[in-house]
Design an enzyme around this catalytic site. Sequence first.
Site, PDB file in Angstrom:
ATOM      1  CD  GLN A  51      -2.399  -1.325   2.730  1.00 44.74           C
ATOM      2  OE1 GLN A  51      -3.397  -0.722   3.084  1.00 44.74           O
ATOM      3  NE2 GLN A  51      -1.757  -2.155   3.543  1.00 44.74           N
ATOM      4  CG  ASN A  52       4.141   1.261   2.305  1.00 42.10           C
ATOM      5  OD1 ASN A  52       3.051   1.507   2.838  1.00 42.10           O
ATOM      6  ND2 ASN A  52       5.087   0.571   2.900  1.00 42.10           N
ATOM      7  CG  HIS A  86      -2.834   2.534  -1.810  1.00 38.44           C
ATOM      8  ND1 HIS A  86      -2.849   2.529  -0.440  1.00 38.44           N
ATOM      9  CD2 HIS A  86      -3.929   1.811  -2.191  1.00 38.44           C
ATOM     10  CE1 HIS A  86      -3.896   1.831   0.001  1.00 38.44           C
ATOM     11  NE2 HIS A  86      -4.555   1.375  -1.043  1.00 38.44           N
ATOM     12  CB  CYS A 126      -2.412  14.796 -17.212  1.00 36.59           C
ATOM     13  SG  CYS A 126      -3.590  16.110 -17.547  1.00 36.59           S
ATOM     14  CB  CYS A 169      -4.788  17.855 -22.374  1.00 37.55           C
ATOM     15  SG  CYS A 169      -4.685  17.571 -20.592  1.00 37.55           S
ATOM     16  N   GLY A 178       3.050  -4.436   9.018  1.00 39.14           N
ATOM     17  CA  GLY A 178       2.987  -2.979   9.184  1.00 39.14           C
ATOM     18  C   GLY A 178       1.784  -2.310   8.571  1.00 39.14           C
ATOM     19  CB  ALA A 195       9.133  -4.399   9.603  1.00 36.30           C
TER      20      ALA A 195
HETATM   21  P1  OAD Z   1      -1.404   2.886   9.014  1.00 37.33           P
HETATM   22  O1  OAD Z   1      -0.753   4.148   9.453  1.00 37.33           O
HETATM   23  O2  OAD Z   1      -2.882   2.822   9.020  1.00 37.33           O
HETATM   24  O3  OAD Z   1      -0.871   1.687   9.924  1.00 37.33           O
HETATM   25  C1  OAD Z   1       0.489   1.512  10.176  1.00 37.33           C
HETATM   26  C2  OAD Z   1       0.694   0.197  10.907  1.00 37.33           C
HETATM   27  O4  OAD Z   1       2.094  -0.018  11.016  1.00 37.33           O
HETATM   28  C3  OAD Z   1       0.123   0.153  12.322  1.00 37.33           C
HETATM   29  O5  OAD Z   1      -0.604  -1.049  12.488  1.00 37.33           O
HETATM   30  C4  OAD Z   1       1.376   0.151  13.214  1.00 37.33           C
HETATM   31  O6  OAD Z   1       1.200  -0.584  14.432  1.00 37.33           O
HETATM   32  C5  OAD Z   1       2.382  -0.529  12.306  1.00 37.33           C
HETATM   33  N1  OAD Z   1       3.798  -0.214  12.596  1.00 37.33           N
HETATM   34  C6  OAD Z   1       4.324   0.910  13.134  1.00 37.33           C
HETATM   35  N2  OAD Z   1       5.671   0.820  13.182  1.00 37.33           N
HETATM   36  C7  OAD Z   1       6.003  -0.406  12.674  1.00 37.33           C
HETATM   37  C8  OAD Z   1       7.242  -1.089  12.477  1.00 37.33           C
HETATM   38  N3  OAD Z   1       8.418  -0.558  12.800  1.00 37.33           N
HETATM   39  N4  OAD Z   1       7.195  -2.334  11.920  1.00 37.33           N
HETATM   40  C9  OAD Z   1       5.996  -2.894  11.586  1.00 37.33           C
HETATM   41  N5  OAD Z   1       4.823  -2.286  11.762  1.00 37.33           N
HETATM   42  C10 OAD Z   1       4.810  -1.068  12.310  1.00 37.33           C
HETATM   43  O7  OAD Z   1      -0.808   2.534   7.564  1.00 37.33           O
HETATM   44  P2  OAD Z   1      -1.423   1.609   6.435  1.00 37.33           P
HETATM   45  O8  OAD Z   1      -2.108   0.432   7.015  1.00 37.33           O
HETATM   46  O9  OAD Z   1      -0.359   1.383   5.439  1.00 37.33           O
HETATM   47  O10 OAD Z   1      -3.681   5.183   1.686  1.00 37.33           O
HETATM   48  O11 OAD Z   1      -2.503   2.573   5.809  1.00 37.33           O
HETATM   49  C11 OAD Z   1      -3.215   2.135   4.676  1.00 37.33           C
HETATM   50  C12 OAD Z   1      -3.497   3.302   3.781  1.00 37.33           C
HETATM   51  O12 OAD Z   1      -4.105   4.366   4.520  1.00 37.33           O
HETATM   52  C13 OAD Z   1      -2.263   3.973   3.172  1.00 37.33           C
HETATM   53  O13 OAD Z   1      -1.790   3.304   2.031  1.00 37.33           O
HETATM   54  C14 OAD Z   1      -2.785   5.334   2.827  1.00 37.33           C
HETATM   55  C15 OAD Z   1      -3.540   5.637   4.089  1.00 37.33           C
HETATM   56  O14 OAD Z   1      -4.584   6.544   3.972  1.00 37.33           O
HETATM   57  C16 OAD Z   1      -3.755   6.138   0.757  1.00 37.33           C
HETATM   58  O15 OAD Z   1      -3.112   7.175   0.832  1.00 37.33           O
HETATM   59  C17 OAD Z   1      -4.681   5.801  -0.361  1.00 37.33           C
END
Ligand code: OAD
Length: 245
Positions: A102-103, A120, A128, A152, A189, A233
């Site tokens: 998702q990163n 994502h 554009c 465009c 994560g 991680a």
């Molecule tokens: P979140 O910020 O929602 O969650 C981050 C997760 O990483 C949490 O569960 C933490 O406990 C965990 N975490 C923190 N430090 C860590 C470490 N050192 N090792 C392992 N895990 C750790 O992030 P996402 O789940 O990626 O979307 O969020 C999903 C989506 O929401 C993103 O892609 C973004 C956001 O809005 C868009 O921008 C479309």
Amino acid sequence: MNTTLSEIAVSHLKNAISVAVLTGAGISAESGIKTFRDPDGLWSKFDPIELASINGFMSNPELVWGWYRHRVEIVESAKPNLGHITLSEMEDLFEDFSITTQNVDGLHQRAGSLKVFELHGSIVKNKCFSCNRPYEEEVNLVEKKLPLCKTCGGKIRPAVVWFGEMLPRKEIELAVNAATNSDVYITIGTSGEVYPAANLPAIAKANGAYLIEVNPKASALTSQMDCFIEAKASEGLPMILNAIK
Ligand code: OAD
């Protein structure tokens, strides 16, 4: 607290032909890139509707562009950490190994991982807003003015997925296939709050995969897991690699 890998998890990993991984912002936290929903995460300070939605871009494109330029600077000066590097080493150990992320930071690819599905999009790419064509010109990070499309004249935006937008069709198909075909599915994560990514472990499980999660805190996905490694991680992934090498 469970910071160990059970014998049964090791046996599933050793027998696995296909391993699929889902990563979220937490894997890049140790590279200095902020997560979204942790107490000091981006969404605790910034409004996602203002900065990461179509309406937000339409009402203030310069603000959104400027915020993403700042994030690109952070990503470009960041380096892959032990978590990313360990995953790239794991790729050689299985017949089939893929990462659905998702990163948008590109750190898996910079760590050497070859099969990465960016659900994502990518923050270092632009396109554009009007005609959707990729914009491949070099972008000056300190230049505040928004570039315009050479074809465009539309406004250029980052090639990421914003709230309310569809995911790229090819990537979601690849991610679903990887989950469906996996023998072991490893989630790292992610808070598991954002769909459809958060549905991938359930798809894997419904198709017989053994589920492992690496996260220092329980997430919305933890209750589905067969094995939860409560660790960062950079700690949990080397533990998995050492157990199966
Ligand atoms: P979140 O910020 O929602 O969650 C981050 C997760 O990483 C949490 O569960 C933490 O406990 C965990 N975490 C923190 N430090 C860590 C470490 N050192 N090792 C392992 N895990 C750790 O992030 P996402 O789940 O990626 O979307 O969020 C999903 C989506 O929401 C993103 O892609 C973004 C956001 O809005 C868009 O921008 C479309």
